[in-house]
Write an enzyme that holds these catalytic residues in place. Sequence first.
Site, PDB file in Angstrom:
ATOM      1  N   LEU A 324      -1.720   3.184  -3.096  1.00 51.80           N
ATOM      2  CA  LEU A 324      -1.864   1.646  -3.628  1.00 51.80           C
ATOM      3  C   LEU A 324      -3.480   1.837  -4.151  1.00 51.80           C
ATOM      4  O   LEU A 324      -4.242   2.439  -3.347  1.00 51.80           O
ATOM      5  CB  LEU A 324      -1.645   0.850  -2.445  1.00 51.80           C
ATOM      6  CG  LEU A 324      -0.171   0.923  -1.934  1.00 51.80           C
ATOM      7  CD1 LEU A 324      -0.126  -0.101  -0.801  1.00 51.80           C
ATOM      8  CD2 LEU A 324       0.818   0.479  -3.178  1.00 51.80           C
ATOM      9  N   GLU A 325      -3.837   0.729  -4.736  1.00 56.07           N
ATOM     10  CA  GLU A 325      -5.346   0.636  -5.358  1.00 56.07           C
ATOM     11  C   GLU A 325      -6.112   0.406  -4.015  1.00 56.07           C
ATOM     12  O   GLU A 325      -7.416   0.509  -4.401  1.00 56.07           O
ATOM     13  CB  GLU A 325      -5.268  -0.379  -6.468  1.00 56.07           C
ATOM     14  CG  GLU A 325      -4.905  -1.632  -5.795  1.00 56.07           C
ATOM     15  CD  GLU A 325      -4.563  -2.878  -6.964  1.00 56.07           C
ATOM     16  OE1 GLU A 325      -5.086  -3.907  -7.114  1.00 56.07           O
ATOM     17  OE2 GLU A 325      -3.498  -2.281  -7.623  1.00 56.07           O
ATOM     18  N   GLN A 326      -5.728  -0.334  -3.136  1.00 55.85           N
ATOM     19  CA  GLN A 326      -6.469  -0.453  -1.930  1.00 55.85           C
ATOM     20  C   GLN A 326      -7.222   0.554  -1.195  1.00 55.85           C
ATOM     21  O   GLN A 326      -8.030   0.512  -0.383  1.00 55.85           O
ATOM     22  CB  GLN A 326      -5.708  -1.470  -1.070  1.00 55.85           C
ATOM     23  CG  GLN A 326      -5.598  -2.804  -1.327  1.00 55.85           C
ATOM     24  CD  GLN A 326      -4.308  -3.022  -2.532  1.00 55.85           C
ATOM     25  OE1 GLN A 326      -3.876  -2.059  -2.733  1.00 55.85           O
ATOM     26  NE2 GLN A 326      -4.181  -4.387  -3.010  1.00 55.85           N
ATOM     27  N   SER A 351     -11.422   1.952  -1.754  1.00 56.05           N
ATOM     28  CA  SER A 351     -10.762   1.460  -2.950  1.00 56.05           C
ATOM     29  C   SER A 351     -11.357   1.874  -4.159  1.00 56.05           C
ATOM     30  O   SER A 351     -10.697   2.294  -5.003  1.00 56.05           O
ATOM     31  CB  SER A 351     -10.430  -0.093  -3.010  1.00 56.05           C
ATOM     32  OG  SER A 351      -9.701  -0.527  -4.337  1.00 56.05           O
TER      33      SER A 351
END
Length: 509
Positions: A324-326, A351
């Site tokens: 995930l982008e986080q 991130s």
Amino acid sequence: MAKTKFLSAKDAAALIKDGDTVAISGNGAGMISAEEIFEAVEARFLETGHPRDLTLVHSLGLGDRDQLGTNRFAHEGMVKRIIAAHFTWSPKMQQLVREEKLEAYCFPGGVIQHLLREIGAGRPGLFTHSGVGTFVDPRQQGGKCNTRTTEDLVEHLTIDGKDILRYKPFKVDVAIVRGTFADTKGNISPEEEGIDMDVHSMALAAHNSGGLVLAQVRQVVESGALHSRHVRIPGIMVDVVVTASEQPQFYGRPYDLTVSGAKRAYLGEMTADIPAKLERRIIARRAALELEENASLNFGFGIPGGIFGVVAEQGTGEKLWMSLEQGIHNGRMLDDALFGAACNTDAIIPSIEQFDYYSGGGIDVTFLGMGEADAAGNVNVSHLGGNLIGPGGFIEIAQNAKKVVFCGTFDAAGAKLAFEAGQLSVLQPGKVRKFTQQVAAITFSGAFARQSGQEVLYITERAVFRLADSGLEIIELAPGIEPERDIYPYMDFKPALNVQRTMPEECFL
């Protein structure tokens, strides 16, 4: 002697001046969000009218769709300009944008994080392909989101024959960040947080701009008590530490060390969270058929989150590499308000480094939401129903993945379907068409995708579309669906029909 001061949230808030540019970090349901400082800044403004005319900068959305996060700053006069990537969690800020009460710029999430790093490094802005051909390209809207917004913050260049965007630098006066612990030298560790986000790049931008870094933590410990590998912001960059002893990991939720990576949870008895709504369930199951073992997989917020339940149900998580982008890699992904975190992760990286990986083409297959699509294959997720949503990390991900799988319902607002005797029936169409002649704003460019040679699918509950040379074409139909009856009348254009198979029965379980 440590330079860092240890102050109350009220005293820290008093350091912010009128007209300051303030960068804040956070994500969704309070992840790594310095809420106690935000609250103190809001209280000061409501009491005194200061600080006012701020420029607010944040890379991903933060808030609770009510009072918290960026909602704390959504008062007329408090913010004169916002530069952000996502607005869903702050309806109050969205309203200020609609009502032209402030200037609003919307840039990709990774762009904002990378631009802050460039500002901190003293370089002349961010030069990148991210955003080319989309609404942030100055040949379109330049990221400007209302008529009050006029200054050009991004410019188009051609370098080595390629289209490039330069996002212009600006001074950052204050960074408000969060960690779990600070030591008495001001070193900040987010070791028990769900994500690291971009706290270092924000602190870097403020410190090297001659500004202030205000850090909120749960606890202060003795110097030397922190593992040096856990420190994300060295104390030399931190001006103020605020202790918030009741700081939760998420809004209203205590710290869970299986989310921070410090412990491993037993997941054997956890049930799979399969979407309950029929069309979302169909989309999640069909999209899951595009999962590839040993490939780099990414997932976006919204309907793609339902795929996590299918993965859990099938027990295939160990065979997949998900991110995930986080900054999350693998684990039992959390969904809805907690999207961006996971239990039992393999890795949690900043991130900004995750966006480096994405921007360079590290994703094999991404699964993203789809607000609306048009005849040219463009997709809009950023400007819907007259409201500024923002792309978050969507643009960097969609532009650079080798294969893009868009997931969205065929229409919206009131659609009713049934699946009986192996047939899908449309009992009532939705009031809002999602396949339009031209999208309201281009968040994903079909032309850019064709030029890049990307494979692009658009999965709905009624049909699967593919991006072809001439635009969209239908390659799969749900059993019982007739194009002339159930699809064409509810689109603003007529896609080519190139049906290769019926959507598999397993999608409708």
